[in-house]
Design a protein around this motif. Structure first.
Motif, PDB file in Angstrom:
ATOM      1  N   ARG A  55       0.830  -1.211   0.000  1.00  0.00           N
ATOM      2  CA  ARG A  55       0.000   0.000   0.000  1.00  0.00           C
ATOM      3  C   ARG A  55       0.862   1.258   0.000  1.00  0.00           C
ATOM      4  O   ARG A  55       0.626   2.190  -0.772  1.00  0.00           O
ATOM      5  N   ARG A 115      -3.718  10.245  -0.372  1.00  0.00           N
ATOM      6  CA  ARG A 115      -4.989   9.569  -0.624  1.00  0.00           C
ATOM      7  C   ARG A 115      -6.025  10.544  -1.187  1.00  0.00           C
ATOM      8  O   ARG A 115      -6.888  10.148  -1.980  1.00  0.00           O
ATOM      9  N   LYS A 170      -4.898  10.922  -4.984  1.00  0.00           N
ATOM     10  CA  LYS A 170      -4.952   9.739  -5.836  1.00  0.00           C
ATOM     11  C   LYS A 170      -6.281   8.997  -5.758  1.00  0.00           C
ATOM     12  O   LYS A 170      -6.614   8.257  -6.680  1.00  0.00           O
ATOM     13  N   GLU A 171      -7.021   9.165  -4.664  1.00  0.00           N
ATOM     14  CA  GLU A 171      -8.225   8.358  -4.463  1.00  0.00           C
ATOM     15  C   GLU A 171      -9.475   9.179  -4.159  1.00  0.00           C
ATOM     16  O   GLU A 171     -10.541   8.596  -3.997  1.00  0.00           O
ATOM     17  N   PRO A 225     -10.320   1.039   3.529  1.00  0.00           N
ATOM     18  CA  PRO A 225     -10.408   0.865   2.073  1.00  0.00           C
ATOM     19  C   PRO A 225     -11.810   0.465   1.665  1.00  0.00           C
ATOM     20  O   PRO A 225     -12.501  -0.275   2.369  1.00  0.00           O
ATOM     21  N   ALA A 239     -13.083  -1.403  -4.066  1.00  0.00           N
ATOM     22  CA  ALA A 239     -11.810  -1.019  -4.670  1.00  0.00           C
ATOM     23  C   ALA A 239     -11.181  -2.219  -5.357  1.00  0.00           C
ATOM     24  O   ALA A 239     -11.332  -3.350  -4.921  1.00  0.00           O
ATOM     25  N   ALA A 285      -4.433  -3.101  -5.728  1.00  0.00           N
ATOM     26  CA  ALA A 285      -3.686  -2.158  -4.908  1.00  0.00           C
ATOM     27  C   ALA A 285      -3.152  -2.792  -3.648  1.00  0.00           C
ATOM     28  O   ALA A 285      -2.210  -2.298  -3.054  1.00  0.00           O
TER      29      ALA A 285
END
Length: 385
Positions: free
Chosen positions: A249, A340, A343-344, A369, A373, A377
């Protein structure tokens, strides 16, 4: 109908409309008509990708926002380590002084060797103790930053409850990293020493050159691996991942942001190092001057006087390191949250969580998470790829 300058405009229905100046300021989460609303900031940081100022400001803000569980826990943890270190060194100093008074000839040589072995053993013990203490402190501070971002101020009891079940993995990761570093240093140092002993004058010169090359390579390797694995503790705590998945991660999160992450970490390290030096240097100089003035120049009294100096320096260092550790861990945690967000889209999840909480709705922990997802990842991607 005539309209004077002192009368408010009347709607066709006859109801007066408030002027823009008389409207109440929009509350959090509301957007005034025709106006831009900045991203919300319910707690420690604004809920949008962070700049350098946000990260540095948030790291220092942790100290005063919820000081009782954070600063208090840091002082207690570092204080325990300092007390145990002082007690251990006090025992070694006492027995070393007693032996030095009676020892002569070969007995004195054996005493010196025994003291060196004891010093090495105490260094290993204090290093392991420090790793465990730092892991626990890191867990508390990381959780405080994560919950503080959502506007929560949790007591130490609740922070510890949220860390339950992950402290073992966090301590295991810290001990693993420390063991790898120690073993690597011992192997390289042993090879260099062997080359210097058996190679004569040329071997000594080659060993020095090899030591410089290994040193430069070690610095580069440490910077690279340290940055890529920087967020393993955050993933262990906030996403509740096992160590292997947390390594993957962290490797994934830092991809494409290596230099930014390394630069901010180096800047924070420089800031806390300079601050520590500014505080500790005067105390160290003052203690050294006091010892030099008050203690006669004889062996036994100097051994006796070195322990109070060591104890005072250790106590002050524990106090300063407790504060600087909070700042360093907070900056790392904020970098993790920032990546995060970038990117997320974690900022959207945080906003949704805060808005739902204000309406009385309970949503899952936004740091966990998402179940939907893609598994690549955390399961199939190699950290070395």
């Amino acid at each position: 109908m005539t309209v004077s300058d002192n009368n408010e405009w009347q709607s066709p229905g006859g109801l007066p409309q408030p002027s823009p100046e008389s409207r109440p300021a929009p509350q959090w989460g509301e957007i005034a008509p025709g106006q831009w609303a900045p991203p919300p900031r319910p707690g420690l940081i604004p809920l949008h990708p962070l700049g350098l100022g946000d990260i540095l400001g948030g790291a220092f803000r942790v100290l005063r926002r919820n000081p009782r569980p954070v600063v208090g826990a840091a002082l207690v943890i570092r204080g325990i380590v300092a007390v145990l270190t002082i007690a251990l060194m006090g025992l070694f100093t006492y027995y070393g002084l007693a032996g030095a008074i009676d020892a002569t000839g070969s007995g004195y040589s054996q005493l010196v060797i025994g003291q060196q072995v004891q010093s090495a053993a105490s260094s290993v013990f204090t290093a392991i103790l420090g790793l465990v203490a730092d892991a626990v402190l890191q867990g508390i501070v990381t959780l405080e930053v994560a919950r503080g971002t959502l506007g929560e101020k949790l007591p130490l009891r609740e922070l510890w409850a949220r860390a339950r079940g992950r402290v073992g993995a966090l301590v295991g990761w810290s001990v693993l990293v420390g063991a790898v570093i120690i073993v690597a240093v011992l192997i390289v140092a042993g090879l260099i020493a062997l080359l210097a002993i058996t190679g004569g004058a040329a071997g000594v010169a080659f060993a020095v050159l090899l030591a410089l090359l290994f040193g430069a390579a070690a610095v580069a390797l440490f910077a690279w691996l340290g940055t890529r694995l920087l967020f393993v503790p955050s993933a262990i705590l906030l996403e509740r991942l096992p160590i292997r998945a947390a390594v993957v991660r962290s490797w994934t999160l830092t991809r494409g942001y290596f230099w930014r992450t390394l630069g901010i970490e180096l800047l924070v390290s420089l800031i806390v190092s300079v601050a520590s030096a500014i505080v500790l240097t005067p105390f160290t100089l003052i203690l050294g001057i006091i010892v030099a003035i008050s203690v006669p120049a004889s062996a036994a009294p100097n051994i006796t006087a070195s322990f109070p100096v060591f104890a005072a320096t250790t106590a002050i260092s524990a106090l300063v390191s407790a504060i600087t550790a909070i700042i360093a861990v907070s900056a790392t945690s904020l970098l993790y949250i920032d990546l995060r967000m970038r990117k997320e889209g974690l900022d959207l999840e945080l906003v949704r969580f805060v808005e739902a909480r204000q309406t009385g709705t309970e949503l899952p922990d936004p740091y966990l998470p998402l179940l939907s997802a893609p598994p690549t990842a955390t399961t199939t991607e190699s950290p070395w790829g």
